[in-house]
Scaffold this active site. Structure first.
Site, PDB file in Angstrom:
ATOM      1  NE  ARG A  23      -3.310   2.409   2.569  1.00  0.00           N
ATOM      2  CZ  ARG A  23      -4.850   2.106   2.225  1.00  0.00           C
ATOM      3  NH1 ARG A  23      -5.929   1.568   2.117  1.00  0.00           N
ATOM      4  NH2 ARG A  23      -5.960   3.383   3.164  1.00  0.00           N
TER       5      ARG A  23
ATOM      6  CG  HIS B 123      -8.300   1.004  -2.932  1.00  0.00           C
ATOM      7  ND1 HIS B 123      -7.570  -0.323  -2.462  1.00  0.00           N
ATOM      8  CD2 HIS B 123      -8.375   1.772  -1.876  1.00  0.00           C
ATOM      9  CE1 HIS B 123      -8.228   0.129  -1.525  1.00  0.00           C
ATOM     10  NE2 HIS B 123      -8.743   1.167  -0.791  1.00  0.00           N
TER      11      HIS B 123
ATOM     12  CD  GLN C 124     -12.926  -0.748  -1.230  1.00  0.00           C
ATOM     13  OE1 GLN C 124     -12.360  -0.358   0.537  1.00  0.00           O
ATOM     14  NE2 GLN C 124     -14.566  -1.196  -0.927  1.00  0.00           N
TER      15      GLN C 124
ATOM     16  CG  ASP D 172     -13.001   7.890  -1.559  1.00  0.00           C
ATOM     17  OD1 ASP D 172     -13.243   8.254  -0.119  1.00  0.00           O
ATOM     18  OD2 ASP D 172     -11.941   7.820  -2.255  1.00  0.00           O
TER      19      ASP D 172
ATOM     20  CB  CYS E 157     -14.157   2.905  -0.206  1.00  0.00           C
ATOM     21  SG  CYS E 157     -13.244   4.762  -0.404  1.00  0.00           S
TER      22      CYS E 157
ATOM     23  NE  ARG F 192     -10.583  -3.928   0.926  1.00  0.00           N
ATOM     24  CZ  ARG F 192      -9.644  -2.720   1.350  1.00  0.00           C
ATOM     25  NH1 ARG F 192     -10.004  -1.616   1.536  1.00  0.00           N
ATOM     26  NH2 ARG F 192      -8.940  -3.071   1.209  1.00  0.00           N
TER      27      ARG F 192
END
Length: 321
Positions: free
Chosen positions: A118, A145, A148, A240, A280, A308
């Protein structure tokens, strides 16, 4: 939902040893397989059945950006699969002191069975994968991402029963979430509308790539300025945070620029009555979404967050197992 292991094997895609850098690298069949595998793994966990295909395997988890969901889901996930996860902060390894990505990749390949990273730059992830002899999973970059969105696709299919002929509307910043949603939607035959103010549209090269993929899969990707127009006939409304990690200095400006893009009851009313709300996380109630919406009956954000774990366990199983 897949209920028997033999059904998973029947539809199996050969993914062992592959890296997962962006959904653009995976076919529709491969993504469907990962979703089916995630469903199967979720069912096994719910029924208390051990599923440990990664016994003796070790995942290195490199974090140059902090996280809640990414760290906990990967660390818990590899443990539940019978393996071991090692947390590697950039402050604790030599990459933080100037060791090259190439050297790090080759050293870790001798110790581990997979790497999750990450970080900031997509180029870092791509170089790590190019120089590694083990699978590399993109846990997030400033550009994409994909983990996700794999969980998002699983969630939408769980609730709606399908992915094709679904309209998803993403409202807010054209960031890494928007980019991966565009690619994922294009791959899976989804209509995706990005509603963002001028100056916050997704990266042009990613948009062009997504539209090219969409043309091959009976999907549609478009950008709309007016969020109230965008959500008409929407099955899914997604948002988001307005200021992502590292953009805190822009918070006040972004609050002003995104003032008309809050997901609230008035906006939701323009969508289908059975539309669901997704985020998310983390969420800032009162900014990009009201508490009434995110804590309301149409919100599936915690089902989405749980997935996830299952989607990433499917990824690790397919790539490392």
């Amino acid at each position: 939902m897949i209920t028997e292991a033999k059904e998973i094997n029947f539809h199996k895609q050969e993914l062992k040893g592959r890296s997962f850098l962006t959904l653009a690298d995976y076919s529709q069949n491969e993504i469907n397989y990962l979703i089916d595998l995630a469903d199967y793994i979720k069912k096994q966990k719910r029924e208390g059945i051990a599923f440990e295909p990664l016994k003796g395997k070790t995942l290195g988890m490199i974090f140059e950006k902090s996280s809640t969901r990414t760290r906990v889901s990967f660390e818990a996930g590899i443990y539940q699969l019978g393996g071991l996860g090692i947390f590697l902060s950039s402050k604790d390894i030599q990459i933080g002191r100037g060791e090259t990505i190439a050297d790090t990749a080759q050293v870790l390949s001798g110790y581990l069975d997979g790497i999750m990273i990450r970080t900031f730059s997509q180029e870092t992830v791509e170089e790590l994968a190019a120089k590694s002899s083990i699978p590399v999973i993109n846990g997030l970059t400033d550009l994409y991402h994909p983990c996700q969105v794999l969980a998002d696709l699983q969630t939408i299919k769980e609730i709606k029963g399908k992915l094709q002929d679904i309209k998803v509307v993403y409202i807010g910043d054209g960031n890494n979430m928007a980019h991966s949603l565009m690619i994922g939607a294009a791959k899976m035959g989804i209509e995706l509308v990005i509603a963002a103010p001028e100056g916050y549209h997704p990266d042009t090269s990613v948009t062009d790539k997504a539209k090219a993929i969409a043309s091959e899969h009976h999907a549609k990707v478009s950008i709309e300025a007016n969020p109230f127009e965008a959500v008409k006939h929407a099955d899914v409304i997604y948002t988001d945070v307005w200021a992502s990690m590292g953009q805190e200095a822009e918070q006040l400006k972004r609050e002003k620029d995104f003032a008309g893009y809050q997901v609230n009851a008035a906006l939701i009313e323009n969508a289908k009555e059975e539309a669901i709300f997704m985020h998310c996380l983390p969420a800032h109630r009162g900014e990009e979404v009201t508490a009434e919406v995110i804590d309301g009956k149409q919100s599936v954000v915690f089902q989405q967050a749980e997935n996830r774990l299952h989607a990433q366990k499917a990824l690790m199983t397919a790539l490392m197992g």
